[in-house]
Design a protein around this motif. Sequence first.
Motif, PDB file in Angstrom:
ATOM      1  N   UNK A  59     -12.434 -22.784 -10.996  1.00 52.17           N
ATOM      2  CA  UNK A  59     -12.636 -21.548 -10.236  1.00 52.17           C
ATOM      3  C   UNK A  59     -11.869 -20.383 -10.829  1.00 52.17           C
ATOM      4  N   UNK A  60     -11.153 -20.612 -11.934  1.00 55.15           N
ATOM      5  CA  UNK A  60     -10.415 -19.535 -12.585  1.00 55.15           C
ATOM      6  C   UNK A  60     -11.337 -18.480 -13.170  1.00 55.15           C
ATOM      7  N   UNK A  61     -12.588 -18.856 -13.431  1.00 58.93           N
ATOM      8  CA  UNK A  61     -13.528 -17.895 -13.994  1.00 58.93           C
ATOM      9  C   UNK A  61     -14.918 -18.127 -13.409  1.00 58.93           C
ATOM     10  N   UNK A  62     -15.782 -17.163 -13.604  1.00 61.17           N
ATOM     11  CA  UNK A  62     -17.181 -17.283 -13.207  1.00 61.17           C
ATOM     12  C   UNK A  62     -18.006 -17.615 -14.439  1.00 61.17           C
ATOM     13  N   UNK A  63     -18.883 -18.592 -14.300  1.00 59.72           N
ATOM     14  CA  UNK A  63     -19.753 -18.961 -15.419  1.00 59.72           C
ATOM     15  C   UNK A  63     -20.687 -17.795 -15.762  1.00 59.72           C
ATOM     16  N   UNK A  64     -21.027 -17.628 -17.047  1.00 62.24           N
ATOM     17  CA  UNK A  64     -20.731 -18.539 -18.169  1.00 62.24           C
ATOM     18  C   UNK A  64     -19.425 -18.244 -18.897  1.00 62.24           C
ATOM     19  N   UNK A  65     -18.763 -17.125 -18.593  1.00 65.76           N
ATOM     20  CA  UNK A  65     -17.474 -16.768 -19.187  1.00 65.76           C
ATOM     21  C   UNK A  65     -17.508 -16.942 -20.705  1.00 65.76           C
ATOM     22  N   UNK A  66     -18.395 -16.216 -21.338  1.00 67.32           N
ATOM     23  CA  UNK A  66     -18.623 -16.340 -22.780  1.00 67.32           C
ATOM     24  C   UNK A  66     -17.403 -15.849 -23.569  1.00 67.32           C
ATOM     25  N   UNK A  67     -17.122 -16.544 -24.641  1.00 69.00           N
ATOM     26  CA  UNK A  67     -15.961 -16.229 -25.467  1.00 69.00           C
ATOM     27  C   UNK A  67     -16.170 -14.897 -26.180  1.00 69.00           C
ATOM     28  N   UNK A  68     -15.167 -14.026 -26.111  1.00 73.31           N
ATOM     29  CA  UNK A  68     -15.301 -12.689 -26.675  1.00 73.31           C
ATOM     30  C   UNK A  68     -14.892 -12.567 -28.125  1.00 73.31           C
TER      31      UNK A  68
END
Length: 785
Positions: free
Chosen positions: A765-774
């Motif tokens: 729950x630390x992030x919302x999907x998809x949380x793509x790598x930047x």
Amino acid sequence: MYRSTLPPSGPIARAQSFASSMLGLALTLALSFASPADAQALEVLPRPAAPFAGKIAPRGDAATPAFPQAAKAPAGAPNIVVVLLDDVGFSASSTFGGLAKTPTLQRLADQGISYNQFHVTALCAPTRAALLTGRNAHQAGFGQVATAGYPGYNSVWQKDTVGVAEVLRQNGYGTAAFGKWHNTPAWEVTPAGPFERWPTSLGFEFFFGFHGGAENQYEPRIWRNTLAVEPDRTAAQGYHLIADMAEQAQGWLRTQDAVYPDKPFFLWFAPGGTHWPQHAPSDWIAKYKGQFDIGWDKLREQNFARQQKLGVIPNDAVLTARPPELPAWESLSADQQRLLAREAEVAAAFLAFTDHQVGRVLDEIKALGRADNTLVFFIAGDNGAAIDNPLTGRDAQDAQGRPRTLEERLKLIDQLGSNAFDNNYGAGWGWADNTPFQYGKGQPAYLGGIRNPMVVSWPARIQAKGEIRSQFGHAIDIAPTIYEVTGIKFPDVVEGIAQVPLAGQSLAYSFARADAAAPQRVQYFEINGTRGIYQDGWFAGVRHVRKQPGALWSQEPFGDRAWELYNLNTDYSQARNLAAEQPARVKALEALFDQEAQRNEVYPLQPGGEGRPNPSAGRQSFSYRAGVQRIPSGNAPQVAQRAHRISADLQVDGKRSNDGVIIANGGRWGGYSLYVQDGRLHYAANAHGHASGHLVSAAVLPAGKVSVAFEFTPDAAQPVANAVAGQGRLFVNGQLAGAGAISKIAVQAYESQDIGADLGSPVTSDYAAPFRFGGQIERVLIELR
């Protein structure tokens, strides 16, 4: 079928063409420099033949060149729609006596005919194989869901078992499949294929749906043909997979009609409703509030009374008794009843919502003006309702996968049906949904597992309105019926391969008359060692009981019960066991089962799955580049019970825009993720919806090229509940950057491994999907130790 009429090609043909051209050029040059006499002499020499003379048009023939023509369906052939619901009991729908409102199914029943003795195999993939091929499930390699290395169980769809979609396609039909596809070997479901046994290689020109038995309806793994695609909305924005399916089917129908308005179509529509997870929109759930407070005993009685009033079962049918394994509703506590009633509300809403989406597809066909000559088979269940669940269902679990306390579950009751849970209702509701029969899904010795409603509508040809058909029918009969009504002959040979003959019989004889004489029938049933055999109204079966931890029916002693005998000609609901009165008939039917089992590759019963192929089997090292995504969790490296190392080479600039997932496998109900957040390296493990480990690097990642790693060392060699506890360590550029305990790594079955994102539901729950790598990912390496 297409046949090429183009000139031959290849090196030999090209050489012949070049030689002929050179000879022609030499003759032309010779004539240009010769005297008239010489030219006249040369003219009498035979001219070389044109390279392809007679292939395009014969000499002296003024025939018009023509392109090859595509195959055309027989004149007047109907469109075909097969709707197959999932895990729906005989009485779950309002059309067949239940509380879930199914106006689409009812509309078809009112304008067509309903079969109340139609049978399936008692399990999902086997039923689908039978429907799609017209052969028995074991003949097609789908004797069960858990595949094994025997011909009847290997899930490998062979070329000698051509499916109805391929035959229709070759005979001028447009074909498309939407929804659940459970008939590709699990080890072949990868972004790299092989695709030989995917829908688009088995006769379907278009596919939109999911592989496997279950799927998250809000955050699904979707495939369009052979490409992975992601939902265009979130659950919060109103996304639901079955609604998406309906929209995709509508779009395909419009395109098909625009380009080929005279071409018939075959549309396979197989939603995941009401298989677990039972996901339904909250406004649909609200419609059923309080309707199941009566409990499963009274619901079953009321369903039975409605069935008789509707005429969907005979007046002399008997309501079978509650099985000894299932407690009476009144024996449960008030809190248990409250939780269970909510589960049933969700399941009913899921069925009603699914029916509504089917209606949208059929409305599109009507809007295109093609409904009149569309034959619809609406099969309300690929098996009976599920009875293999815990008594109080499944939703919130502890970190070991056990149900949380009743008090804790009640606090979360309003979230049932949402994407917060991988939920399913309790076994008692499955039993009630199978009214008036015994038992349910996975139990082919009883009608509760193998008898499902089927409604057939064809306005142009079926004149009966709202009539019942009671002839014996089986899933293997649908393909032969389609061949008969379309006028397409089933091929004995396809692409040079002799075909296994059809096992089913056409049901078209029963379309016109309710009293049409049914042909003599023998039909076997078998799932996981439980057996049944039907012969002209007599039915014998034996139940094999397996130990299934957490399931209601896991009662000792295990093994076979005694064979039972029923006369279905006079006992519609299989209520009176005649085995003690007619032991000779039991023995004869038992021998008949053995004969059919030998003929259909049913043996060995309950084969194991040892040696099952897997693209990750035997490998210790796995290397991935950026963008490699949607590898099903079961086909990815299995890290849960062993020491392993995950490393990655990255390029970052120190900005927060570089945050995101490096690698993730699994989702909300189990998995792990290695990611960057606020510039720091994180590793999160999740078991059954609980954080089971979270490591964070002490410092932010330095800018530039950086190598990161996570290592896991188990505390003990013995696994506990399919996982082990252990110690995790994070490394940045080879230096220890963080450490901590990991209590369990448990990857959820129907999620995926993704590089550079966390697709589907998020692991943490630390992030919302998809949380793509930047940043940039050069490589991710997994090493098993």
